[in-house]
Design a protein around this motif. Structure first.
Motif, short mmCIF file in Angstrom:
data_model
loop_
_atom_site.label_atom_id
_atom_site.label_comp_id
_atom_site.label_asym_id
_atom_site.label_seq_id
_atom_site.Cartn_x
_atom_site.Cartn_y
_atom_site.Cartn_z
N ASP A 35 0.82 -1.21 0.00
CA ASP A 35 0.00 0.00 0.00
C ASP A 35 0.86 1.25 0.00
O ASP A 35 1.86 1.35 0.70
CB ASP A 35 -0.90 0.03 1.25
N GLY A 36 0.44 2.23 -0.79
CA GLY A 36 1.05 3.55 -0.74
C GLY A 36 2.36 3.72 -1.45
O GLY A 36 2.97 4.79 -1.36
N TYR A 37 2.85 2.74 -2.16
CA TYR A 37 4.14 2.90 -2.84
C TYR A 37 4.00 3.74 -4.09
O TYR A 37 4.84 4.59 -4.37
CB TYR A 37 4.73 1.53 -3.20
N TYR A 38 2.98 3.53 -4.86
CA TYR A 38 2.84 4.21 -6.15
C TYR A 38 2.27 5.61 -5.95
O TYR A 38 1.10 5.87 -6.22
CB TYR A 38 1.97 3.37 -7.09
N ASN A 39 3.12 6.53 -5.50
CA ASN A 39 2.69 7.90 -5.25
C ASN A 39 3.35 8.91 -6.19
O ASN A 39 3.23 10.10 -6.00
CB ASN A 39 2.96 8.28 -3.79
N SER A 40 4.06 8.41 -7.21
CA SER A 40 4.66 9.29 -8.22
C SER A 40 4.70 8.55 -9.55
O SER A 40 4.63 7.31 -9.59
CB SER A 40 6.07 9.71 -7.81
N GLU A 41 4.85 9.31 -10.61
CA GLU A 41 4.90 8.69 -11.93
C GLU A 41 6.14 7.82 -12.08
O GLU A 41 6.09 6.77 -12.71
CB GLU A 41 4.87 9.76 -13.02
N GLN A 42 7.24 8.24 -11.49
CA GLN A 42 8.47 7.45 -11.57
C GLN A 42 8.27 6.07 -10.94
O GLN A 42 8.71 5.07 -11.49
CB GLN A 42 9.61 8.20 -10.88
N VAL A 121 -2.00 -0.28 -7.99
CA VAL A 121 -2.21 0.99 -8.68
C VAL A 121 -3.68 1.40 -8.61
O VAL A 121 -3.99 2.59 -8.48
CB VAL A 121 -1.71 0.91 -10.14
N GLU A 122 -4.59 0.44 -8.66
CA GLU A 122 -6.01 0.76 -8.55
C GLU A 122 -6.35 1.35 -7.18
O GLU A 122 -7.28 2.14 -7.06
CB GLU A 122 -6.87 -0.48 -8.82
N LYS A 123 -5.59 0.97 -6.15
CA LYS A 123 -5.84 1.48 -4.79
C LYS A 123 -5.09 2.78 -4.49
O LYS A 123 -5.34 3.40 -3.47
CB LYS A 123 -5.44 0.44 -3.75
N THR A 124 -4.18 3.17 -5.36
CA THR A 124 -3.36 4.33 -5.07
C THR A 124 -4.17 5.62 -5.12
O THR A 124 -5.17 5.71 -5.81
CB THR A 124 -2.16 4.43 -6.04
#
Length: 187
Positions: A35-42, A121-124
């Protein structure tokens, strides 16, 4: 002449002893949390690279699938059939052959990576204004790769288990699945 050899060996021994003290070898492991890792485009791009990653493995396009399994037909010729090594391109293999097993495992590893990526990504909760493209494109690309891995499995093995959700439990009921008919997998 012996003095030069002794100096070279002494220098090599000193460098070998000093190497473990180098700080560039001290790295922290990069573990991606659920959870919470995908917080930027990079980070979205890095995660998608993990879904692509299995394509470059030796079990797929590095060797086994592209050069041995896919070429096991009458259009290809391989010299040296006297070798007793178990290989698909020599028509000398079974389901337990390492080449077959490794390819099967890598394809399902790619499916696992795609499922985990899609669900994360759907949960981000990333701000769409920070992205250069719609977040749905990242999800769509991962879905395509998951479908492509299933296509390769169905093409080579026929009826295979269809996995569209990440498996998070080691419970045998969650891990072991019956084979889905090839026609349904291809759809």
């Amino acid at each position: 002449m012996k003095i030069k050899s002794i100096l070279k060996l002494g220098t090599l021994a000193l460098l070998t002893a000093a190497l473990p003290a180098c700080s560039f070898l001290d790295t922290d492991p990069q573990i991606i949390p659920d959870d919470g890792y995908y917080n930027s485009e990079q980070k979205l791009i890095y995660g998608l690279a993990g879904v692509y990653g299995v394509l470059n493995s030796e079990a797929l396009y590095g060797n086994y699938y592209s050069l041995q399994i896919a070429n096991a037909d009458d259009l290809c010729y391989f010299n040296n059939y006297n070798n007793s090594e178990s290989r698909p391109d020599r028509y000398n293999h079974s389901a337990g052959t390492a080449t077959i097993y490794d390819t099967w495992s890598k394809l399902y590893e790619g499916i696992k990576n795609a499922n985990r990526y899609i669900e994360a990504v759907e949960k981000t909760e990333i701000d769409p204004g920070k992205l250069s493209v719609d977040i749905g494109l990242y999800i769509a690309e991962a879905r395509f790769l998951r479908a492509y891995y299933h296509f390769l499995l169905a093409q080579a093995w026929g009826d295979v288990p269809l996995r569209v959700k990440a498996t998070t439990s080691p419970n045998p009921n969650d891990v072991q699945m019956a084979a889905t008919p090839q026609e349904q997998v291809l759809k």
